[in-house]
Design a protein around this motif. Sequence first.
Motif, short mmCIF file in Angstrom:
data_model
loop_
_atom_site.label_atom_id
_atom_site.label_comp_id
_atom_site.label_asym_id
_atom_site.label_seq_id
_atom_site.Cartn_x
_atom_site.Cartn_y
_atom_site.Cartn_z
N PHE A 159 32.06 13.81 33.12
CA PHE A 159 31.10 14.60 33.98
C PHE A 159 31.30 16.21 33.54
CE2 PHE A 159 30.35 17.72 37.49
CZ PHE A 159 29.41 17.53 37.64
N GLY A 160 32.53 16.55 33.41
CA GLY A 160 32.87 17.86 32.85
C GLY A 160 32.16 18.09 31.52
N TRP A 161 32.03 17.10 30.56
CA TRP A 161 31.65 17.23 29.20
C TRP A 161 29.97 17.48 29.49
CZ3 TRP A 161 28.13 14.03 27.26
CH2 TRP A 161 27.52 14.18 25.52
N TRP A 162 29.28 16.54 30.32
CA TRP A 162 27.94 16.71 30.68
C TRP A 162 27.59 17.92 31.09
CZ3 TRP A 162 25.52 16.95 35.49
CH2 TRP A 162 24.23 16.76 35.25
N TRP A 163 28.33 18.55 32.22
CA TRP A 163 28.23 19.73 33.00
C TRP A 163 28.01 20.91 31.90
CZ3 TRP A 163 26.29 20.54 37.67
CH2 TRP A 163 26.53 22.03 38.21
N TYR A 164 28.79 20.99 31.23
CA TYR A 164 29.10 22.15 30.26
C TYR A 164 28.19 22.10 28.83
CZ TYR A 164 32.31 23.82 33.76
OH TYR A 164 33.07 24.33 34.75
N GLN A 165 27.37 21.03 28.75
CA GLN A 165 26.73 20.96 27.42
C GLN A 165 25.72 22.39 27.60
OE1 GLN A 165 26.29 18.79 25.01
NE2 GLN A 165 28.39 18.58 25.84
N PRO A 166 25.65 22.96 26.51
CA PRO A 166 24.84 24.23 26.54
C PRO A 166 23.29 24.06 27.09
CG PRO A 166 25.83 23.95 24.46
CD PRO A 166 26.40 22.90 24.93
N THR A 219 13.23 33.92 25.04
CA THR A 219 14.31 33.83 24.33
C THR A 219 15.63 34.13 25.22
OG1 THR A 219 12.94 33.97 22.55
CG2 THR A 219 15.45 34.77 22.12
N TRP A 220 16.54 33.22 24.95
CA TRP A 220 17.94 33.74 25.90
C TRP A 220 18.90 33.90 24.70
CZ3 TRP A 220 18.95 33.35 31.39
CH2 TRP A 220 18.11 33.00 32.08
N ARG A 221 19.95 34.73 24.95
CA ARG A 221 20.92 35.18 24.19
C ARG A 221 22.44 34.90 24.56
NH1 ARG A 221 17.50 39.21 21.88
NH2 ARG A 221 16.45 38.28 20.06
N LYS A 222 23.43 34.51 24.20
CA LYS A 222 24.57 34.44 24.47
C LYS A 222 25.26 35.76 24.21
CE LYS A 222 27.44 30.73 25.59
NZ LYS A 222 28.17 29.42 24.96
N ILE A 223 25.49 36.66 25.56
CA ILE A 223 26.15 37.89 25.28
C ILE A 223 27.31 38.08 26.38
CG2 ILE A 223 25.71 40.24 25.86
CD1 ILE A 223 22.56 39.76 25.38
N ASP A 224 28.41 38.18 25.69
CA ASP A 224 29.66 38.31 26.54
C ASP A 224 29.98 36.69 27.24
OD1 ASP A 224 30.16 40.93 25.79
OD2 ASP A 224 29.09 41.67 27.38
N GLY A 225 29.61 35.66 26.69
CA GLY A 225 29.58 34.39 26.88
C GLY A 225 28.90 33.95 27.99
N LYS A 226 27.82 34.79 28.17
CA LYS A 226 26.81 34.24 29.23
C LYS A 226 25.49 34.19 28.73
CE LYS A 226 29.18 34.44 33.45
NZ LYS A 226 29.30 33.69 34.39
N GLY A 259 17.24 43.34 43.24
CA GLY A 259 17.18 43.62 41.53
C GLY A 259 18.63 43.48 41.22
N ASN A 260 19.54 43.63 41.88
CA ASN A 260 20.98 43.15 41.50
C ASN A 260 20.98 41.79 41.48
OD1 ASN A 260 21.54 45.91 41.64
ND2 ASN A 260 22.20 45.94 43.85
N ALA A 261 20.39 41.04 42.23
CA ALA A 261 20.32 39.62 42.22
C ALA A 261 20.06 38.89 40.74
CB ALA A 261 19.64 39.03 43.12
N ILE A 262 19.16 39.62 40.22
CA ILE A 262 18.69 39.09 38.96
C ILE A 262 19.28 39.82 37.70
CG2 ILE A 262 16.33 38.64 39.69
CD1 ILE A 262 15.36 41.22 38.04
N GLU A 263 20.15 40.97 37.84
CA GLU A 263 20.83 41.39 36.72
C GLU A 263 21.65 40.58 36.07
OE1 GLU A 263 22.99 45.97 36.01
OE2 GLU A 263 23.17 44.94 38.02
N PRO A 264 22.50 39.95 36.45
CA PRO A 264 23.40 39.21 35.73
C PRO A 264 22.61 38.22 34.74
CG PRO A 264 23.94 38.95 37.98
CD PRO A 264 22.68 39.88 37.88
N PHE A 265 21.46 37.97 34.89
CA PHE A 265 20.30 37.08 33.87
C PHE A 265 20.00 37.86 33.00
CE2 PHE A 265 20.81 35.21 38.27
CZ PHE A 265 21.23 33.82 38.06
N ASP A 282 23.85 31.38 18.94
CA ASP A 282 24.09 32.06 20.57
C ASP A 282 22.54 32.46 20.67
OD1 ASP A 282 26.61 31.70 20.38
OD2 ASP A 282 26.99 33.94 19.73
N GLU A 283 21.45 31.83 20.28
CA GLU A 283 20.21 32.07 20.69
C GLU A 283 19.63 30.78 21.09
OE1 GLU A 283 17.88 35.47 18.93
OE2 GLU A 283 16.50 33.85 18.28
N ALA A 284 18.75 31.00 22.05
CA ALA A 284 17.96 29.59 22.68
C ALA A 284 16.59 29.92 22.90
CB ALA A 284 18.74 29.09 23.83
N THR A 285 15.58 29.07 22.59
CA THR A 285 14.12 29.24 23.25
C THR A 285 14.07 27.99 24.22
OG1 THR A 285 13.55 29.81 20.76
CG2 THR A 285 12.04 28.90 22.46
#
Length: 167
Positions: free
Chosen positions: A19-26, A147-154, A56-62, A117-120
């Motif tokens: 389950f951990g392996w599945w859950w953390y798949q990119p 387009t999503w980018r991995k920045i600081d691990g997120k 606005g603060n709720a969407i900022e981490p994304f 570190d980039e995804a479509t």
Amino acid sequence: MTRRLLIPLALLLLLGGGFGWWWYQPEKVLARRVAGLFSAANISTGDGNLTRSTRGNAIEPFLAPNITFDGPDGPTDEIDGPQSRGSIVSLFSSLARYCRRIEIEAPEIDLIAITGDEATVKARAKAVIDLPNNQRPVDGIQHLEMTWRKIDGKWRIADVRWHETAR
């Protein structure tokens, strides 16, 4: 007796590890991030001023530090092109205080393609923005290519192109 305990324990560890392996798949992490962004953007008619002021603060981490928008002509013209995260947070906070509601259903993800570190991500979601003057600048199915980018691990959204079709 200890052997009888080892088999269920080993089975439990194997299931937990799977389950951990599945859950953390990119792809799974990214799908949860997309759904989380859309969920954080929702404003219901019953939300009070404090809740609306913090949306606005709720969407900022994304959001990546800079995001490029390419939407249809019309009410979204003011956000087309490159924008800073701060300006998007501020603009969304203002919209959240002004509108009656913003409703974005959970997205249907059609594609997640990750390269380093980039995804479509291609997705569809029903969305409505109700304004106090009874206008609906958004009311239909949004077809998004992000387009999503991995920045600081997120994973953070860096580029969005979309168009709307009727429900």
